[in-house]
Design an enzyme around this catalytic site. Structure first.
Site, short mmCIF file in Angstrom:
data_model
loop_
_atom_site.label_atom_id
_atom_site.label_comp_id
_atom_site.label_asym_id
_atom_site.label_seq_id
_atom_site.Cartn_x
_atom_site.Cartn_y
_atom_site.Cartn_z
N HIS A 1 44.98 -0.59 4.38
CA HIS A 1 43.93 -1.63 4.30
C HIS A 1 44.40 -2.90 3.60
CE1 HIS A 1 40.76 0.87 5.95
NE2 HIS A 1 41.39 1.86 5.35
N SER B 1 40.18 2.74 1.00
CA SER B 1 39.46 2.32 2.20
C SER B 1 37.95 2.33 2.04
CB SER B 1 39.86 3.22 3.37
OG SER B 1 39.61 4.57 3.05
N LYS C 1 44.65 -1.92 11.94
CA LYS C 1 43.66 -2.58 11.10
C LYS C 1 43.90 -4.10 11.15
CE LYS C 1 42.56 1.72 9.12
NZ LYS C 1 43.04 2.86 8.39
C1 LIG Z 1 43.09 4.28 8.73
C2 LIG Z 1 43.98 4.89 7.73
C3 LIG Z 1 45.02 5.74 8.11
C4 LIG Z 1 45.18 6.20 9.51
O1 LIG Z 1 45.71 5.21 10.31
P1 LIG Z 1 45.46 5.29 11.88
O2 LIG Z 1 46.48 4.40 12.45
O3 LIG Z 1 44.06 4.84 12.09
O4 LIG Z 1 45.66 6.73 12.27
C5 LIG Z 1 45.89 6.18 7.14
N1 LIG Z 1 45.73 5.85 5.85
C6 LIG Z 1 44.71 5.07 5.43
C7 LIG Z 1 44.57 4.75 3.99
C8 LIG Z 1 43.80 4.58 6.36
O5 LIG Z 1 42.80 3.84 5.96
#
Ligand SMILES: *Cc1c(COP(=O)(O)O)cnc(C)c1O
Length: 396
Positions: A213, A185, A241
């Protein structure tokens, strides 16, 4: 160093310490329907730091699906999934998501954080061994900590190091699991999934991937594993996302789903996600499936930003995704750059420890499919003006 201190004084001291280290966070509150433009205080800003890669969070069809879901199914689930919170919309969403990532089954969670913490702490435990990339997401790290498995951290994307750790420590555990983000990320680079699959097979370990991502973006939207032709044992995808919604899922075999449904505590002991969100998943999958143009536009913007910022002398990490990390180094300098961009109408949040390692504070620039060419031009001009005003910021 034992000294009595009141609760509030202690909070105050800890906040002052964060402030002194340049680590206190105070994000602007945005107003507005789309995640691309908004108002921060009195100022109109273009947002260049969301994870809304395809611009779906404000997409009229997704908004309509969510509204329709709420009108049909109500606002909240009313209970956890195992009591009375399971709605047919949840089951349908799980089937759609499993089909999208080409695995037999999926289970919805309220967030990616909850998915990783719940799944990892269920899948391994004391007496087991886990192998984790140094730059894995905090929720993967926390899930492994909570599991109480013995965790071996390998250097970022260093499969030779992982192989050596497996050789040495795999025999000492009952179960073994290799956990990795696919598209990282904060750096925007990719795990070598084929090599990880080979190592997992050779050492009788499960391959656990977090596609937060990559889902919606790589592999024609199906993720990095699809792109690499790798079948993981456990795939975590998030809906907040590229999918423009909220929540997450864990996909794999029907057995995996059944075990998590019974044992993952962040699933069992948590109110089900609103059925309206589950109902909107179908629309999100359809938009992602038909999102080839959006993906191309987002990547074209990112390539432009990467190339131009580099030409201007910024230290930009390599990559092929929408994530364009501009390394500044010092947290205070990073935040000063972020503020200066905000004053020019471009919101690029500074990323500081503990989200990234000390000394690597950065501006994580994310152009999305929703941005226009003119908005990207404006962002690049703002960066150039910043560089003219503060020639040392982010210098190579
Ligand atoms: C954003 C993210 C999460 C968490 O997801 P949320 O739905 O925002 O809690 C988990 N793993 C990775 C790699 C992320 O980038």
């Amino acid at each position: 160093m034992l000294r009595p201190m009141s609760f509030e004084d202690d909070l105050d001291e800890r906040l002052r310490e964060l402030t002194a280290r340049g680590l206190l966070r105070d994000p602007p509150a945005l107003d507005g329907a789309a995640r691309r433009e908004g108002r921060a205080g009195e100022r109109d800003v273009v947002v260049f730091c969301s994870n809304d890669y395809l611009g779906l969070a404000g997409h009229p069809m997704l908004v309509a699906a969510l509204r329709g879901g709420a009108e049909a199914h109500g606002a909240g689930a009313g209970a956890s999934r195992l009591i009375s919170g399971t709605h047919v919309a949840h089951r349908a969403a799980e089937q759609d998501l499993a089909a999208w990532v080409e695995l037999p089954a999926a289970l919805l969670f309220s967030s990616g954080y909850a998915a990783n913490v719940g799944a990892l702490s269920t899948l391994v435990g004391p007496g087991d061994v886990a192998f984790s990339d140094r730059l894995n997401h905090a929720s993967v790290i926390d899930g492994l900590r909570l599991s109480r498995a013995t965790v071996h951290v390998y250097e970022h994307r260093d499969t030779a190091h992982l192989a050596a750790l497996l050789e040495a420590h795999r025999p000492l555990g009952k179960r073994a699991l290799i956990a990795t983000d696919t598209l990282f990320s904060m750096d925007g680079d990719l795990a070598d999934l084929s090599v990880l699959r080979g190592l997992a097979d050779r050492h009788d370990a499960a391959l656990y991937v977090d596609e937060a991502h990559a889902l919606g973006v790589l592999g024609a939207g199906r993720g990095a594993c699809h792109d690499a032709g790798v079948r993981p044992d456990v795939l975590v995808g998030t809906l907040g996302k590229a999918f423009g919604l909220s929540g997450a899922f864990v996909a794999g075999s029907a057995r995996l789903r059944a075990l998590l449904e019974n044992r993952a505590r962040s699933y069992v002991f948590s109110t089900a996600p609103p059925p309206a969100i589950a109902a909107a998943v179908r629309a999100a999958v359809a938009l992602v499936a038909g999102g080839a143009d959006a993906r191309a536009r987002a990547l074209r913007h990112a390539d432009r930003v990467r190339a131009q910022l580099r030409r201007d002398g910024w230290q930009v990490l390599d990559g092929r995704s929408s994530i364009v990390p501009v390394i500044v180094g010092d947290p205070a300098a990073t935040m000063a750059a972020s503020r200066a961009l905000l004053e020019r109408g471009y919101f690029v949040q500074g990323i500081r420890p503990p989200t990234v390692p000390p000394g690597t504070s950065r501006l994580r620039v994310v152009p999305t499919a929703a941005h226009t060419d003119a908005q990207v031009d404006g962002l690049l001009a703002a960066f150039a003006a910043l560089r003219a005003a503060r020639p040392l910021a982010g210098a190579r």
